[in-house]
Design an enzyme around this catalytic site. Structure first.
Site, PDB file in Angstrom:
ATOM      1  N   THR A 237       0.802  -1.221  -0.101  1.00 43.26           N
ATOM      2  CA  THR A 237      -0.020  -0.019   0.046  1.00 43.26           C
ATOM      3  C   THR A 237       1.076   1.155   0.143  1.00 43.26           C
ATOM      4  OG1 THR A 237      -1.756  -1.042   1.360  1.00 43.26           O
ATOM      5  CG2 THR A 237      -1.841   1.312   1.273  1.00 43.26           C
TER       6      THR A 237
ATOM      7  N   LYS B 279      -8.011   1.339  -3.028  1.00 43.24           N
ATOM      8  CA  LYS B 279      -7.634   0.895  -1.904  1.00 43.24           C
ATOM      9  C   LYS B 279      -7.877   2.311  -0.829  1.00 43.24           C
ATOM     10  CE  LYS B 279      -5.176  -0.889   1.534  1.00 43.24           C
ATOM     11  NZ  LYS B 279      -5.194  -2.182   2.270  1.00 43.24           N
TER      12      LYS B 279
ATOM     13  N   LYS C 169      -2.005   5.258   8.381  1.00 46.62           N
ATOM     14  CA  LYS C 169      -1.334   5.126   7.199  1.00 46.62           C
ATOM     15  C   LYS C 169      -2.215   5.378   5.944  1.00 46.62           C
ATOM     16  CE  LYS C 169       1.472   2.305   3.923  1.00 46.62           C
ATOM     17  NZ  LYS C 169       1.927   1.179   3.626  1.00 46.62           N
TER      18      LYS C 169
HETATM   19  P1  NAD Z   1       6.177  -5.545   7.557  1.00 45.72           P
HETATM   20  O1  NAD Z   1       6.800  -4.288   7.947  1.00 45.72           O
HETATM   21  O2  NAD Z   1       5.816  -6.676   8.320  1.00 45.72           O
HETATM   22  O3  NAD Z   1       7.012  -5.972   6.132  1.00 45.72           O
HETATM   23  C1  NAD Z   1       7.783  -5.110   5.354  1.00 45.72           C
HETATM   24  C2  NAD Z   1       8.984  -5.763   4.878  1.00 45.72           C
HETATM   25  O4  NAD Z   1       9.757  -5.220   3.880  1.00 45.72           O
HETATM   26  C3  NAD Z   1       9.915  -5.989   6.110  1.00 45.72           C
HETATM   27  O5  NAD Z   1      10.213  -7.368   6.347  1.00 45.72           O
HETATM   28  C4  NAD Z   1      11.380  -5.026   5.846  1.00 45.72           C
HETATM   29  O6  NAD Z   1      12.425  -5.506   6.260  1.00 45.72           O
HETATM   30  C5  NAD Z   1      11.160  -5.370   4.456  1.00 45.72           C
HETATM   31  N1  NAD Z   1      11.904  -4.116   3.586  1.00 45.72           N
HETATM   32  C6  NAD Z   1      11.882  -2.783   3.746  1.00 45.72           C
HETATM   33  N2  NAD Z   1      12.927  -2.254   2.942  1.00 45.72           N
HETATM   34  C7  NAD Z   1      13.049  -3.288   1.992  1.00 45.72           C
HETATM   35  C8  NAD Z   1      13.992  -3.280   1.037  1.00 45.72           C
HETATM   36  N3  NAD Z   1      14.811  -2.191   0.524  1.00 45.72           N
HETATM   37  N4  NAD Z   1      14.129  -4.399   0.201  1.00 45.72           N
HETATM   38  C9  NAD Z   1      13.543  -5.522   0.752  1.00 45.72           C
HETATM   39  N5  NAD Z   1      12.813  -5.689   1.876  1.00 45.72           N
HETATM   40  C10 NAD Z   1      12.545  -4.414   2.515  1.00 45.72           C
HETATM   41  O7  NAD Z   1       4.699  -4.855   6.696  1.00 45.72           O
HETATM   42  P2  NAD Z   1       3.376  -5.873   6.299  1.00 45.72           P
HETATM   43  O8  NAD Z   1       2.441  -5.641   7.528  1.00 45.72           O
HETATM   44  O9  NAD Z   1       3.848  -7.158   5.764  1.00 45.72           O
HETATM   45  O10 NAD Z   1       2.784  -4.911   5.132  1.00 45.72           O
HETATM   46  C11 NAD Z   1       3.523  -4.669   3.772  1.00 45.72           C
HETATM   47  C12 NAD Z   1       2.655  -3.618   2.956  1.00 45.72           C
HETATM   48  O11 NAD Z   1       1.357  -4.272   3.012  1.00 45.72           O
HETATM   49  C13 NAD Z   1       2.458  -2.288   3.542  1.00 45.72           C
HETATM   50  O12 NAD Z   1       2.587  -1.461   2.408  1.00 45.72           O
HETATM   51  C14 NAD Z   1       1.085  -2.196   4.322  1.00 45.72           C
HETATM   52  O13 NAD Z   1       0.486  -1.065   4.327  1.00 45.72           O
HETATM   53  C15 NAD Z   1       0.310  -3.347   3.448  1.00 45.72           C
HETATM   54  N6  NAD Z   1      -0.735  -3.802   4.213  1.00 45.72           N
HETATM   55  C16 NAD Z   1      -0.679  -4.492   5.472  1.00 45.72           C
HETATM   56  C17 NAD Z   1      -1.674  -5.132   5.956  1.00 45.72           C
HETATM   57  C18 NAD Z   1      -1.485  -5.763   7.240  1.00 45.72           C
HETATM   58  O14 NAD Z   1      -2.465  -5.903   7.992  1.00 45.72           O
HETATM   59  N7  NAD Z   1      -0.232  -5.852   7.895  1.00 45.72           N
HETATM   60  C19 NAD Z   1      -2.991  -5.167   5.220  1.00 45.72           C
HETATM   61  C20 NAD Z   1      -3.118  -4.621   4.082  1.00 45.72           C
HETATM   62  C21 NAD Z   1      -1.905  -4.001   3.399  1.00 45.72           C
END
Ligand code: NAD
Length: 290
Positions: free
Chosen positions: A85, A160, A235
């Site tokens: 997102t 979204k 967010k």
């Molecule tokens: P998270 O923080 O658990 O995972 C993100 C991952 O990206 C981390 O493991 C981090 O180490 C990695 N990362 C950061 N920079 C990086 C790079 N340069 N190269 C490779 N990896 C890198 O977050 P999440 O909960 O998995 O969410 C991911 C996305 O999904 C976000 O955009 C969030 O808004 C969206 N989202 C999350 C949810 C939820 O319930 N958690 C629901 C819908 C959407």
């Protein structure tokens, strides 16, 4: 299909695991090293030779940085499927950059949370070329239950944030109405029975009721453990207001919801609680004394 998966956090890790059961998948994350996944030592290594590179990253700046890293090594004609997102502007900038590099970009943020990622029941809302969307449909089928093509690049992100702006506003309205009902001596169950079958109904009331013990099971029944955390709602509301400012759209309710969630998360211990914990938050307050 050969898949590179970059960003193996709470969402990315189970999504990648589901894909790896059916396809040749290799993952990369700067921090996370989930067990059972074949891992690369850089984003570029994970992306090289892949038919589809999926990213699941925290924000638009990181997405842009990863795009800069992987586009030069990706196979011409390959697809970058971004499921993060992020702001609409970043999604569109990355898509233009992909096109210039002879690649296809699809933005496909998800709804359904960590449970949906684990169970392969996410909903995807996608923007980008129709033929690229069709090519990644089999991957959507593994990771989710539904994928809607919303039009050109960035439109997945637009769908979204519009959806979640409605959700933030209706959750706040539902919570404040419950607190008003309490103060008027109206039983919460009676309030639910009426509203859930009347014109005030919504997903917030009917499917995710913020009052404990009322309606279907929801985070309210589990001491407001998320679910969908208040900071993730913040967010998405921030992204909606960034987009509204860029597009010159008047969104006063979205702005009010953003401000309330910001206050809740930043100065009222709302971080780590479900976004429906707005109900106990309102309950603690009065109209004249906050
Ligand atoms: P998270 O923080 O658990 O995972 C993100 C991952 O990206 C981390 O493991 C981090 O180490 C990695 N990362 C950061 N920079 C990086 C790079 N340069 N190269 C490779 N990896 C890198 O977050 P999440 O909960 O998995 O969410 C991911 C996305 O999904 C976000 O955009 C969030 O808004 C969206 N989202 C999350 C949810 C939820 O319930 N958690 C629901 C819908 C959407």
């Amino acid at each position: 299909m050969k898949i590179g998966f970059i960003g193996l956090g709470n969402m990315g890790s189970p999504m990648a695991a589901n894909l790896a059961a059916a396809h040749d998948a290799i993952g990369f994350d700067t921090v996370a090293r989930p067990e059972g996944m074949t891992l690369a030592d850089s984003a570029a290594t994970a992306a090289k030779d892949a038919d589809v590179v999926i990213t699941m990253l925290p924000n638009g700046d990181i997405l842009r940085a990863v795009a800069n890293e992987i586009y030069p090594v990706m196979t011409p004609g390959a697809i970058h499927l971004d499921c993060s997102t992020v702001d609409v502007e970043s999604a569109r900038a990355v898509a233009a950059q992909a096109e210039a590099a002879g690649l296809n970009a699809v933005d496909a943020p998800v709804s359904g949370g960590i449970g949906g990622a684990m169970n392969g029941t996410l909903t995807f809302m996608a923007g980008g070329p129709a033929d690229a969307f069709a090519k990644v449909q089999p991957l959507f089928d593994i990771m989710g239950q539904k994928a809607v093509h919303c039009g050109a690049a960035g439109n997945g992100q637009a769908a979204k944030i519009c959806n979640n702006m409605i959700l933030g506003v209706t959750m706040i309205a539902t919570c404040e109405a419950f607190v008003l009902a309490d103060k008027l001596g109206l039983d919460r169950q009676a309030m639910f029975d009426v509203v859930s079958t009347s014109s005030g109904y919504s997903w917030s009331m009917n499917a995710y009721c913020p009052a404990p013990g009322i309606g279907p099971q929801s985070p309210a029944d589990n001491d407001y453990q998320p679910g969908f955390a208040a900071e993730l709602m913040l967010k998405d509301l921030n992204l909606s207001q960034m987009a509204a400012a860029t597009a010159d759209a008047d969104t006063p309710m979205g702005q009010a919801a953003r401000d309330l969630y910001a206050q809740f998360v930043q100065s009222e211990n709302g971080a780590g609680k479900d976004f429906s914990a707005m109900l106990p938050r309102f309950k603690k307050r009065t109209r004249t004394k906050t």
